[in-house]
Design an enzyme around this catalytic site. Structure first.
Site, PDB file in Angstrom:
ATOM      1  N   THR A   1      -6.638  -3.625 -14.887  1.00 28.34           N
ATOM      2  CA  THR A   1      -5.836  -3.346 -13.694  1.00 28.34           C
ATOM      3  C   THR A   1      -6.137  -4.395 -12.624  1.00 28.34           C
ATOM      4  O   THR A   1      -7.261  -4.902 -12.528  1.00 28.34           O
ATOM      5  CB  THR A   1      -6.104  -1.926 -13.148  1.00 28.34           C
ATOM      6  OG1 THR A   1      -7.459  -1.845 -12.667  1.00 28.34           O
ATOM      7  CG2 THR A   1      -5.867  -0.860 -14.198  1.00 28.34           C
ATOM      8  N   GLY A   2      -5.112  -4.741 -11.843  1.00 29.92           N
ATOM      9  CA  GLY A   2      -5.297  -5.736 -10.784  1.00 29.92           C
ATOM     10  C   GLY A   2      -5.745  -7.075 -11.333  1.00 29.92           C
ATOM     11  O   GLY A   2      -6.734  -7.644 -10.874  1.00 29.92           O
ATOM     12  N   SER A   3      -4.975  -7.601 -12.314  1.00 32.19           N
ATOM     13  CA  SER A   3      -5.440  -8.821 -12.986  1.00 32.19           C
ATOM     14  C   SER A   3      -4.587 -10.053 -12.693  1.00 32.19           C
ATOM     15  O   SER A   3      -4.627 -11.020 -13.427  1.00 32.19           O
ATOM     16  CB  SER A   3      -5.543  -8.581 -14.496  1.00 32.19           C
ATOM     17  OG  SER A   3      -4.427  -7.883 -14.984  1.00 32.19           O
ATOM     18  N   THR A   4      -3.838 -10.019 -11.588  1.00 32.94           N
ATOM     19  CA  THR A   4      -3.055 -11.221 -11.257  1.00 32.94           C
ATOM     20  C   THR A   4      -3.888 -12.243 -10.492  1.00 32.94           C
ATOM     21  O   THR A   4      -3.454 -13.375 -10.295  1.00 32.94           O
ATOM     22  CB  THR A   4      -1.809 -10.867 -10.416  1.00 32.94           C
ATOM     23  OG1 THR A   4      -2.223 -10.139  -9.253  1.00 32.94           O
ATOM     24  CG2 THR A   4      -0.809 -10.062 -11.223  1.00 32.94           C
TER      25      THR A   4
ATOM     26  N   GLY B   1      -8.264 -13.100  -8.794  1.00 37.02           N
ATOM     27  CA  GLY B   1      -9.642 -12.671  -8.573  1.00 37.02           C
ATOM     28  C   GLY B   1     -10.397 -12.294  -9.841  1.00 37.02           C
ATOM     29  O   GLY B   1     -10.229 -12.890 -10.907  1.00 37.02           O
ATOM     30  N   ILE B   2     -11.240 -11.274  -9.693  1.00 37.75           N
ATOM     31  CA  ILE B   2     -12.119 -10.852 -10.782  1.00 37.75           C
ATOM     32  C   ILE B   2     -11.302 -10.348 -11.982  1.00 37.75           C
ATOM     33  O   ILE B   2     -11.621 -10.653 -13.129  1.00 37.75           O
ATOM     34  CB  ILE B   2     -13.097  -9.769 -10.264  1.00 37.75           C
ATOM     35  CG1 ILE B   2     -14.101 -10.409  -9.279  1.00 37.75           C
ATOM     36  CG2 ILE B   2     -13.819  -9.071 -11.404  1.00 37.75           C
ATOM     37  CD1 ILE B   2     -15.005  -9.421  -8.550  1.00 37.75           C
ATOM     38  N   GLY B   3     -10.236  -9.614 -11.706  1.00 44.62           N
ATOM     39  CA  GLY B   3      -9.405  -9.074 -12.791  1.00 44.62           C
ATOM     40  C   GLY B   3      -8.807 -10.180 -13.641  1.00 44.62           C
ATOM     41  O   GLY B   3      -8.797 -10.101 -14.879  1.00 44.62           O
TER      42      GLY B   3
ATOM     43  N   SER C   1     -19.331  -2.249  -7.129  1.00 47.44           N
ATOM     44  CA  SER C   1     -19.797  -3.288  -6.202  1.00 47.44           C
ATOM     45  C   SER C   1     -21.250  -2.979  -5.888  1.00 47.44           C
ATOM     46  O   SER C   1     -21.686  -1.826  -6.050  1.00 47.44           O
ATOM     47  CB  SER C   1     -18.979  -3.215  -4.907  1.00 47.44           C
ATOM     48  OG  SER C   1     -19.641  -3.893  -3.850  1.00 47.44           O
TER      49      SER C   1
ATOM     50  N   TYR D   1     -15.150   2.138   1.970  1.00 52.75           N
ATOM     51  CA  TYR D   1     -15.133   1.422   0.678  1.00 52.75           C
ATOM     52  C   TYR D   1     -16.393   1.756  -0.122  1.00 52.75           C
ATOM     53  O   TYR D   1     -16.312   2.119  -1.302  1.00 52.75           O
ATOM     54  CB  TYR D   1     -15.058  -0.082   0.962  1.00 52.75           C
ATOM     55  CG  TYR D   1     -15.280  -0.988  -0.232  1.00 52.75           C
ATOM     56  CD1 TYR D   1     -14.252  -1.219  -1.147  1.00 52.75           C
ATOM     57  CD2 TYR D   1     -16.496  -1.649  -0.433  1.00 52.75           C
ATOM     58  CE1 TYR D   1     -14.442  -2.075  -2.231  1.00 52.75           C
ATOM     59  CE2 TYR D   1     -16.692  -2.502  -1.512  1.00 52.75           C
ATOM     60  CZ  TYR D   1     -15.661  -2.718  -2.404  1.00 52.75           C
ATOM     61  OH  TYR D   1     -15.857  -3.570  -3.474  1.00 52.75           O
TER      62      TYR D   1
HETATM   63  P1  NAD Z   1      -8.361  -9.140  -5.214  1.00 51.85           P
HETATM   64  O1  NAD Z   1      -7.892  -8.516  -3.955  1.00 51.85           O
HETATM   65  O2  NAD Z   1      -8.563 -10.631  -5.269  1.00 51.85           O
HETATM   66  O3  NAD Z   1      -7.380  -8.753  -6.417  1.00 51.85           O
HETATM   67  C1  NAD Z   1      -6.937  -7.439  -6.500  1.00 51.85           C
HETATM   68  C2  NAD Z   1      -5.900  -7.296  -7.577  1.00 51.85           C
HETATM   69  O4  NAD Z   1      -5.463  -5.943  -7.541  1.00 51.85           O
HETATM   70  C3  NAD Z   1      -4.670  -8.144  -7.423  1.00 51.85           C
HETATM   71  O5  NAD Z   1      -4.231  -8.524  -8.714  1.00 51.85           O
HETATM   72  C4  NAD Z   1      -3.646  -7.177  -6.798  1.00 51.85           C
HETATM   73  O6  NAD Z   1      -2.312  -7.488  -7.125  1.00 51.85           O
HETATM   74  C5  NAD Z   1      -4.045  -5.900  -7.482  1.00 51.85           C
HETATM   75  N1  NAD Z   1      -3.677  -4.667  -6.792  1.00 51.85           N
HETATM   76  C6  NAD Z   1      -4.016  -4.273  -5.537  1.00 51.85           C
HETATM   77  N2  NAD Z   1      -3.486  -3.057  -5.287  1.00 51.85           N
HETATM   78  C7  NAD Z   1      -2.820  -2.695  -6.407  1.00 51.85           C
HETATM   79  C8  NAD Z   1      -2.070  -1.549  -6.791  1.00 51.85           C
HETATM   80  N3  NAD Z   1      -1.892  -0.515  -5.966  1.00 51.85           N
HETATM   81  N4  NAD Z   1      -1.530  -1.504  -8.033  1.00 51.85           N
HETATM   82  C9  NAD Z   1      -1.700  -2.527  -8.898  1.00 51.85           C
HETATM   83  N5  NAD Z   1      -2.403  -3.632  -8.599  1.00 51.85           N
HETATM   84  C10 NAD Z   1      -2.947  -3.707  -7.380  1.00 51.85           C
HETATM   85  O7  NAD Z   1      -9.691  -8.375  -5.609  1.00 51.85           O
HETATM   86  P2  NAD Z   1     -11.090  -8.918  -6.180  1.00 51.85           P
HETATM   87  O8  NAD Z   1     -11.871  -9.497  -5.073  1.00 51.85           O
HETATM   88  O9  NAD Z   1     -10.875  -9.695  -7.420  1.00 51.85           O
HETATM   89  O10 NAD Z   1     -11.763  -7.511  -6.531  1.00 51.85           O
HETATM   90  C11 NAD Z   1     -11.539  -6.855  -7.762  1.00 51.85           C
HETATM   91  C12 NAD Z   1     -12.480  -5.659  -7.855  1.00 51.85           C
HETATM   92  O11 NAD Z   1     -13.833  -6.119  -7.724  1.00 51.85           O
HETATM   93  C13 NAD Z   1     -12.266  -4.623  -6.755  1.00 51.85           C
HETATM   94  O12 NAD Z   1     -12.423  -3.335  -7.285  1.00 51.85           O
HETATM   95  C14 NAD Z   1     -13.385  -4.935  -5.763  1.00 51.85           C
HETATM   96  O13 NAD Z   1     -13.758  -3.804  -5.032  1.00 51.85           O
HETATM   97  C15 NAD Z   1     -14.475  -5.396  -6.692  1.00 51.85           C
HETATM   98  N6  NAD Z   1     -15.487  -6.273  -6.051  1.00 51.85           N
HETATM   99  C16 NAD Z   1     -15.130  -7.459  -5.475  1.00 51.85           C
HETATM  100  C17 NAD Z   1     -16.124  -8.252  -4.891  1.00 51.85           C
HETATM  101  C18 NAD Z   1     -15.824  -9.585  -4.239  1.00 51.85           C
HETATM  102  O14 NAD Z   1     -16.720 -10.150  -3.576  1.00 51.85           O
HETATM  103  N7  NAD Z   1     -14.632 -10.145  -4.412  1.00 51.85           N
HETATM  104  C19 NAD Z   1     -17.465  -7.832  -4.903  1.00 51.85           C
HETATM  105  C20 NAD Z   1     -17.780  -6.614  -5.503  1.00 51.85           C
HETATM  106  C21 NAD Z   1     -16.774  -5.851  -6.090  1.00 51.85           C
END
Ligand code: NAD
Length: 264
Positions: free
Chosen positions: A13-16, A18-20, A141, A154
């Site tokens: 989920t959310g893989s467009t 970042g981490i996904g 996190s 959060y």
């Molecule tokens: P990001 O904001 O870069 O990417 C989020 C992704 O989720 C995007 O693909 C977006 O399109 C999608 N998204 C958001 N809302 C959505 C919805 N309602 N339905 C479908 N898709 C949706 O996030 P990230 O920084 O890659 O974080 C990913 C996960 O890692 C999160 O759960 C975040 O809490 C966790 N995390 C991030 C960090 C960090 O430093 N970046 C650190 C610890 C944990």
């Protein structure tokens, strides 16, 4: 190492971005058929095309749905009835002052960061148990175990992920299904890059200078004193999602650059 992910069907989920996206990339590289999810059709199409070009032998499917919408979830289940691997990565975060957080804000964070993954697990887990293989991973996190106070709405949801994953793991006894949580530390995703750019706007700093200052003054507990790269988390999560990682069950796995100062 062969992760033995060939032909496993994985929804991230959310893989467009970042981490996904990093998780989906490593999993596709390792032969998994990955399902890319985000809210925008254009963003989903773009990542599907990119991964298809890089890894032409694996099946890359797009699933553009806003997962916070129950109707969209129902459509997702129609399109993707079963998966072997579910990565509950999608989540929202925002620094907020405790006294400014409304009841609606608290509820929205719980709905998106906890309930979406909970609903997806409830849908996909029974088939995993029936076929005697499956992986569910929640991306939490370090805030789950070390709330900074910068975003209480959060941190609460990330602690809830740990409890939920542990409870779900209790349903998998003596099977090849596992449920775990991975807790990344601060990671250089697009959102974090934007935060750095805003924070140091107009100061004429290079990327390295911004990152060094951020780690020193805002993440002083980090041992590695750099932001984690999304690919580092992606590689680790792909391993935990693989058939060869079957001995992790109900674990809260840290990859935070040493930011949490305790042994456990
Ligand atoms: P990001 O904001 O870069 O990417 C989020 C992704 O989720 C995007 O693909 C977006 O399109 C999608 N998204 C958001 N809302 C959505 C919805 N309602 N339905 C479908 N898709 C949706 O996030 P990230 O920084 O890659 O974080 C990913 C996960 O890692 C999160 O759960 C975040 O809490 C966790 N995390 C991030 C960090 C960090 O430093 N970046 C650190 C610890 C944990």
């Amino acid at each position: 190492m062969d992760l033995q992910l060939t032909n496993k069907r994985a929804l991230i989920t959310g893989s467009t971005k970042g981490i996904g996206k990093a998780i989906a990339t490593t999993m596709a590289q390792e032969g998994a058929n990955v399902i890319i999810n985000g809210r925008s059709q254009a963003a989903v199409d773009s990542v599907v095309a990119e991964l298809h070009t890089k890894f032409p032998k694996v099946e890359i499917t797009g699933a553009a749905y806003d997962l916070s919408d129950d109707q969209a979830l129902a459509e997702l289940y129609q399109q993707i009835p079963t998966v072997d691997v579910l990565i509950n990565n999608m989540g929202i975060f925002k620094p907020m002052d405790y006294f400014d957080i409304t009841d609606e804000d608290w509820q929205r964070f719980i709905d998106i960061n906890v309930m979406v993954g909970n609903k997806l697990a409830r849908h996909y887990m029974p088939t995993m148990l029936k076929q005697n293989f499956g992986r569910i991973i929640f991306i939490a996190s370090e805030e789950a175990i070390m709330p900074s106070g910068e975003m209480p709405q959060y941190s609460l949801t990330k602690t809830m992920n740990l409890s939920l994953a542990k409870s779900l793991s209790k349903l998998t006894k003596a099977t090849n299904v596992t449920v775990n949580t991975v807790m990344p530390g601060s990671t250089l995703t697009e959102g974090v890059q934007q935060m750095l750019d805003d924070m140091y706007a107009g100061q004429g700093l290079t990327q390295t200078q911004k990152e060094t200052d951020f780690m020193k003054n805002h993440r002083p507990l980090s041992q590695i004193q750099r932001l984690i790269r999304p690919e580092e988390i992606g590689d680790f999560v792909a391993y935990v999602a693989s058939p060869i990682a079957g001995a992790f069950s109900g674990e809260a796995l840290r990859m935070d650059g040493g930011m949490v100062p305790t042994i456990f």
